[in-house]
Write an enzyme that holds these catalytic residues in place. Structure first.
Site, mmCIF file in Angstrom:
data_model
loop_
_atom_site.group_PDB
_atom_site.id
_atom_site.type_symbol
_atom_site.label_atom_id
_atom_site.label_comp_id
_atom_site.label_asym_id
_atom_site.label_seq_id
_atom_site.Cartn_x
_atom_site.Cartn_y
_atom_site.Cartn_z
ATOM 1 N N HIS A 286 -22.417 28.908 -45.222
ATOM 2 C CA HIS A 286 -23.696 28.354 -45.683
ATOM 3 C C HIS A 286 -23.506 26.925 -46.199
ATOM 4 O O HIS A 286 -24.334 26.046 -45.952
ATOM 5 C CB HIS A 286 -24.280 29.211 -46.813
ATOM 6 C CG HIS A 286 -24.682 30.597 -46.409
ATOM 7 N ND1 HIS A 286 -24.056 31.721 -46.869
ATOM 8 C CD2 HIS A 286 -25.666 31.023 -45.576
ATOM 9 C CE1 HIS A 286 -24.635 32.796 -46.353
ATOM 10 N NE2 HIS A 286 -25.609 32.405 -45.560
ATOM 11 N N GLY B 88 -27.206 28.596 -38.453
ATOM 12 C CA GLY B 88 -25.833 28.797 -37.977
ATOM 13 C C GLY B 88 -25.795 29.387 -36.573
ATOM 14 O O GLY B 88 -26.622 30.226 -36.219
ATOM 15 N N GLN C 211 -30.679 34.579 -32.868
ATOM 16 C CA GLN C 211 -31.681 34.107 -33.842
ATOM 17 C C GLN C 211 -31.928 32.604 -33.662
ATOM 18 O O GLN C 211 -33.077 32.141 -33.648
ATOM 19 C CB GLN C 211 -31.151 34.401 -35.254
ATOM 20 C CG GLN C 211 -31.916 33.723 -36.370
ATOM 21 C CD GLN C 211 -31.409 34.132 -37.740
ATOM 22 O OE1 GLN C 211 -31.679 35.227 -38.191
ATOM 23 N NE2 GLN C 211 -30.683 33.255 -38.424
ATOM 24 N N SER D 248 -22.028 37.088 -44.981
ATOM 25 C CA SER D 248 -22.268 37.747 -46.269
ATOM 26 C C SER D 248 -21.873 39.220 -46.192
ATOM 27 O O SER D 248 -21.516 39.829 -47.194
ATOM 28 C CB SER D 248 -23.748 37.640 -46.640
ATOM 29 O OG SER D 248 -24.136 36.283 -46.650
HETATM 30 O O1 PAF Z 1 -29.870 34.164 -41.001
HETATM 31 C C1 PAF Z 1 -30.405 34.572 -42.055
HETATM 32 O O2 PAF Z 1 -29.792 34.563 -43.123
HETATM 33 C C2 PAF Z 1 -31.834 35.108 -42.001
HETATM 34 O O3 PAF Z 1 -32.067 35.802 -40.824
HETATM 35 C C3 PAF Z 1 -32.878 34.016 -42.231
HETATM 36 C C4 PAF Z 1 -32.878 32.972 -41.128
HETATM 37 C C5 PAF Z 1 -32.646 33.336 -43.574
HETATM 38 C C6 PAF Z 1 -34.278 34.643 -42.257
HETATM 39 O O4 PAF Z 1 -34.395 35.596 -43.262
#
Ligand code: PAF
Length: 296
Positions: free
Chosen positions: A34, A153, A159, A192
């Site tokens: 992060h 990321g 995603q 995480s």
């Molecule tokens: O990748 C993540 O941590 C989550 O899917 C996000 C993009 C913050 C949406 O809740």
């Protein structure tokens, strides 16, 4: 100074008229991966710009029985991580601020963003409804934070592809930028969820990047050979239960010669690990094909 805001109003006030804004969206439990997104965000907007990190464990992207309740909530440590990374504002809203309601059972009955067919393959096939929840919260947080650029990321590659497609298809007017995955010394992608792993499971988890690297190394011989090479490595680890390992093109369509992506999801104990790597594919190699995800 890093401001911690729980309402949109506080978050916008912290901005203080600065023109360029970058956002990094997270669910907290922050790690170096992060922090690398936050540093990349700073590079995008420069020292005069404004970097916002959102911390919100989004209920609508977890199905019943998934880890929503046990997902680590570590806001104090997260704020410190953001401070160390030079973030200007941590936006940590409650459910009502994001969804206008705290009735968790009914959140998914409201208007949601449909990810289309790409949301039903790979992760979407195993976690139905997941990307509907992800795109809905990302769309909402983009509207609330109103950034020029948003960093995501590559670790969550599907995603990233879907968010890029949404921003383009629905004319969000924000630049979506993918940031390469940060890895532990043994290659395990930072996540995480790694903190759920016991010591034995943590050792076993290194098979995941090893399998991807084997697939990448074999990619010149075509996607089927690459897939078989990755699966062969995963088969050597008794604690690893494979959900999928697929080879696709960079947009998750059928793999062809040229740029490709190898993606996998593996359970180690009760922990689900996902990871992916880019590869360069040689020509297809006939029978037993990895078919890619023809969902576009
Ligand atoms: O990748 C993540 O941590 C989550 O899917 C996000 C993009 C913050 C949406 O809740």
């Amino acid at each position: 100074m890093t401001v911690v805001a729980t309402t949109r109003e506080q978050m916008l006030q912290a901005r203080d008229g600065r023109s360029q804004v970058a956002v990094v969206m997270t669910m907290g439990a922050l790690h170096d991966g992060h922090a690398s997104l936050m540093r990349a965000a700073r590079e995008q907007v420069g020292s005069d710009g404004h970097v916002v990190t959102t911390v919100f464990v989004n209920p609508t992207q977890f199905a019943a029985g998934e880890d929503f309740d046990r997902y680590p909530r570590t806001l104090e440590a997260d704020v410190q991580t953001c401070r160390d990374a030079g973030v200007d504002c941590v936006f940590a809203p409650g459910v009502a601020e994001v969804y206008g309601s705290t009735d968790l059972a009914r959140l998914s009955d409201r208007v949601m963003v449909d990810p289309g067919s790409l949301g039903t393959v790979l992760e979407g096939a195993i976690r139905p409804g997941h990307f509907r929840g992800v795109l809905t919260v990302v769309a909402t947080l983009l509207h609330l934070t109103d950034p020029d650029v948003a960093m995501f990321g590559e670790k969550d590659y599907q995603q990233l592809v879907l968010i890029g497609s949404m921003a383009q298809a629905l004319a969000f007017g924000v630049r979506i930028i993918g940031v390469p995955t940060m890895r532990e010394p043994d290659g395990l992608a930072m996540s995480s969820r790694n903190r759920y792993l016991s010591a034995v499971e943590r050792a076993a988890a290194s098979v995941v990047p090893q399998a991807l690297m084997a697939a990448v190394a074999a990619a010149g011989d075509g996607p089927q050979v690459a897939r078989a090479a990755g699966l062969a490595v995963l088969a050597t680890e008794p604690l690893a239960q494979v959900e999928y390992l697929e080879v696709t093109d960079p947009m998750l369509g059928p793999a062809g010669p040229g740029a490709g992506r190898v993606l996998t999801a593996v359970r180690v104990g009760s922990t689900r690990l996902i990871d992916n790597m880019p590869c360069v594919l040689g020509p297809s190699d006939g029978a037993g094909a990895s078919e890619g995800m023809d969902a576009r």
